[in-house]
Design an enzyme around this catalytic site. Structure first.
Site, mmCIF file in Angstrom:
data_model
loop_
_atom_site.group_PDB
_atom_site.id
_atom_site.type_symbol
_atom_site.label_atom_id
_atom_site.label_comp_id
_atom_site.label_asym_id
_atom_site.label_seq_id
_atom_site.Cartn_x
_atom_site.Cartn_y
_atom_site.Cartn_z
ATOM 1 C CD GLU B 60 -1.455 -2.316 1.678
ATOM 2 O OE1 GLU B 60 -0.533 -2.417 2.003
ATOM 3 O OE2 GLU B 60 -2.176 -3.435 1.521
ATOM 4 C CG HIS B 129 -11.462 -7.542 5.775
ATOM 5 N ND1 HIS B 129 -10.610 -8.028 6.966
ATOM 6 C CD2 HIS B 129 -10.760 -7.741 4.897
ATOM 7 C CE1 HIS B 129 -9.504 -8.841 6.399
ATOM 8 N NE2 HIS B 129 -9.672 -8.404 4.987
#
Lengths: 338, 337
Positions: B60, B129
């Protein structure tokens, strides 16, 4: 830089280098290195006088690296580096006045005083900063190279970073992507042996930093970063490699900074003898000067004239940086969002 | 016009953008060949090729940094971070580079980077999540933060975001990908085909990313919400039988204080909703500004209904989620005060 060689010592070849450099280039290397040296000395003085505040990382000792690399790239190629960035900008031909005025935080600075020592840019000279977060620029430079490949513009990006940054995770994220997509980027590791106050031996398991790309299939070479001609020769080959579409390449410049990490660093983590030995034995400017004299490329008088000219240029930059007004208070709030 | 899911609407926005401007490219983890974990980039690689729609390694930090470098060098990248919970390795690049390059170059550089990322709970994702981390990003001067609540806005706002020269964090409430969700997990799931905001124009259009939208007019109180909570707000107001004005903020930074103040000055009462934890959530900022701007119009203390100050749980998801019951209780309280 054959495959075979990269497996052996990976040292740039000294015999192959001098051929491509003519006397004029040698003199221009001398001039550029001297400009950086004098500029940095003046910055140190202004800092001492309280005219430059905050953080100021001098490039003294490492001049051969940027000057040699700069001579290896072409128009439109990009340069990005970390916080020790004054030398990179001067080597790129950015105005000494604008750089110095950024150090003093004035309107005439490259970022109107909003960036400071570590944060300057030039769209004209393709300089993409000046980044104060250690290692962050490595991934940014990889992105610049990605855009070159995407646009098929035949440009190469030089992404500079130090031995300290070489332990940052995103460097390896970048290596992976750069090789995965064969991006035109040259990673120039300026190994000055100290990450602030921590020597490379105390921070790194593999201190031969040019080997750090091996597991990604990125070739790497060690270069004498105190010898501008060696840097130039290695730079030419590396840039050629990247421009030919062969992907990234690593050059580890063995270099040394004479001053502390920043102006506030008394450098107690190394001995005075160590610093003096480097200055005496391998100062990049003195070494080139000796060559110039030996080979009669120029005489003492001519070199003195160059020195005088540079001192005048630096003095002019300092005057400009001190006389330039403070930025308008409205600058505080502008350039946040479009 | 066609009714479509938010996934299709986002896909359509990317398609329109890439068709129009060859400097737009889209990449992320599984975002190329696989078409995105939720399918938002499906079919785009086939249409635009490997160079423009591609898979990134699971990095990321470098994904965001690459986008910054690309935007510095003439491209208009759309980077996908697979889940908002994964964005933190890249947080340094967002704070220290992405948001500041324009300022530190005194305007010489712009930074047209859009980071798309699914956020929010309601799909039993557990603590890695399900996050709604938007407040972190609203504390960074130099980036825009937006969150659409429906397919129509998602497409128009994504086009506006990518065409904007500022960096934009584009949050996609994943519980809304396939249908509006009013906060009741026990009802059969609704589809966007049954919702007027599922109606998405063909081709290019933008939704202003500086403007909130009043999605339900009313006079008794103002409910501020964004993303999934817009639908919860509307349904809770209906169930409570109150004449509430519901405002979909759409953009968190810069938030549309004019619309908010006008409404609160009219109703004198306000409830602020978000799924993210309560303390230092975006609601705190809204309430601080409302009391500065509307103090003398206020009839009651402003109330927040939010997620708890805990990680997003796997079990008890609906006890964490600020659902209809809690919202109705707050409505009642703010009206009785």
């Amino acid at each position: 830089m054959s495959e075979k060689k990269s497996k052996s010592k990976n040292t740039s070849s000294k015999s192959a280098r001098a051929k491509s450099v003519n006397p004029e280039q040698i003199l221009s290397f001398y001039r550029e290195m001297l400009l950086i040296r004098r500029f940095e000395e003046k910055s140190g003085q202004l800092y001492g006088q309280g005219l430059i505040a905050g953080f100021c990382h001098l490039y003294i000792g490492q001049e051969a690296v940027v000057v040699g690399m700069q001579s290896a790239i072409g128009e439109g190629d990009q340069v990005i580096t970390g916080y020790r960035d004054h030398g990179h900008m001067l080597a790129l031909g950015m105005e000494a006045r604008g750089v110095m005025a950024e150090l003093t935080g004035r309107e005439g600075g490259y970022s109107k005083g909003k960036g400071g020592s570590m944060h300057m840019f030039s769209t004209e000279k393709n300089f993409y900063g000046g980044h104060g977060i250690v290692g962050a620029q490595v991934a940014l430079g990889t992105g610049l190279a990605f855009a070159n490949a995407y646009r098929k513009n035949d440009r190469v990006c030089l992404a500079y970073f130090g031995d300290g940054a070489s332990n940052q995770g995103q460097v390896y994220e970048s290596f992976n992507m750069a090789k995965l997509w064969n991006l035109p980027v040259v990673y120039v590791i300026e190994n000055n042996q100290y990450a602030m106050g921590t020597s490379i031996a105390r921070s790194s398991s593999e201190t031969q930093l040019h080997r750090r790309g091996a597991s990604f299939g990125i070739p790497g070479f060690e270069v004498d970063g105190m010898d501008v001609l060696a840097v130039h020769a290695a730079g030419i080959k590396a840039v050629k490699h990247a421009r030919a579409g062969k992907g990234p390449i690593i050059l580890e410049m063995k270099t040394y900074r004479y001053r502390g990490h920043s102006m506030s660093d008394p450098a107690k983590y190394r001995s005075r003898e160590e610093v003096d030995a480097v200055r005496k034995q391998s100062d990049p400017i003195q070494m080139l000067k000796a060559k110039i004299m030996d080979e009669k490329i120029a005489g003492e008088a001519e070199l003195k004239a160059i020195d005088k000219e540079i001192r005048a240029q630096v003095s002019d930059a300092a005057d400009f940086a001190v006389d330039s007004p403070e930025p308008d208070p409205s600058e505080l709030l502008s350039d946040v969002l479009v | 016009m066609a009714r479509m899911t938010m996934i299709k609407a986002i896909n359509s926005a990317l398609d329109v953008l890439m068709e129009k401007d060859e400097t737009v490219c889209s990449f992320g983890e599984d975002a190329g060949y696989f078409g995105g974990v939720f399918g938002c980039t499906e079919g785009l690689q086939e249409k635009y090729g490997l160079n423009r729609v591609f898979d990134a390694p699971i990095n990321e930090s470098a994904i965001i940094a690459m986008a910054i470098g690309m935007a510095s060098n003439g491209l208009r990248p759309v980077a996908e971070i697979q889940f908002a919970d994964y964005i933190f390795p890249g947080f340094d690049q967002i704070i220290s580079e992405l948001s500041r390059i324009r300022y530190r170059t005194a305007g010489a550089f712009t930074m047209p980077v859009t980071i798309r990322t699914p956020c929010g709970g309601g799909i039993y994702g557990g603590q890695t999540h399900s996050m709604s981390p938007e407040a972190f990003f609203t504390h960074i001067p130099g980036i825009r933060v937006v969150m659409p609540s429906n397919p129509h806005d998602a497409k128009g706002m994504l086009i506006a975001s990518v065409e904007c020269d500022d960096p934009v964090i584009f949050f996609e409430p994943k519980r809304l990908y396939n249908g509006p969700f009013d906060g009741d997990p026990h009802k059969p799931a609704l589809a966007w085909s049954s919702h007027e905001k599922g109606e998405v124009p063909k081709g290019h259009y933008t939704v202003d990313i500086n403007k909130a939208e009043i999605v339900r007019g009313g006079s008794e109180l103002t409910i501020l919400a964004y993303g999934t909570m817009v639908h919860v707000a509307k349904e809770s107001a209906r169930l409570a039988g109150v004449d509430a004005e519901v405002i979909d903020l759409r953009t968190l930074i810069p938030y549309d204080m004019q619309t908010i103040a006008k409404s609160v000055n009219k109703t004198g009462r306000c409830v602020v909703l978000h799924e993210a934890p309560r303390t230092s959530g975006f609601g705190a900022e809204l309430i601080a500004q409302i009391q500065e701007d509307c103090f003398y119009a206020l009839e009651a203390p402003i109330i927040r209904v939010t997620g708890w100050d805990t990680p997003y749980p796997h079990a008890h998801e609906w006890a964490y989620f600020p659902g209809q019951e809690r919202v109705m209780r707050a409505i009642k309280q703010v009206l009785e005060n």
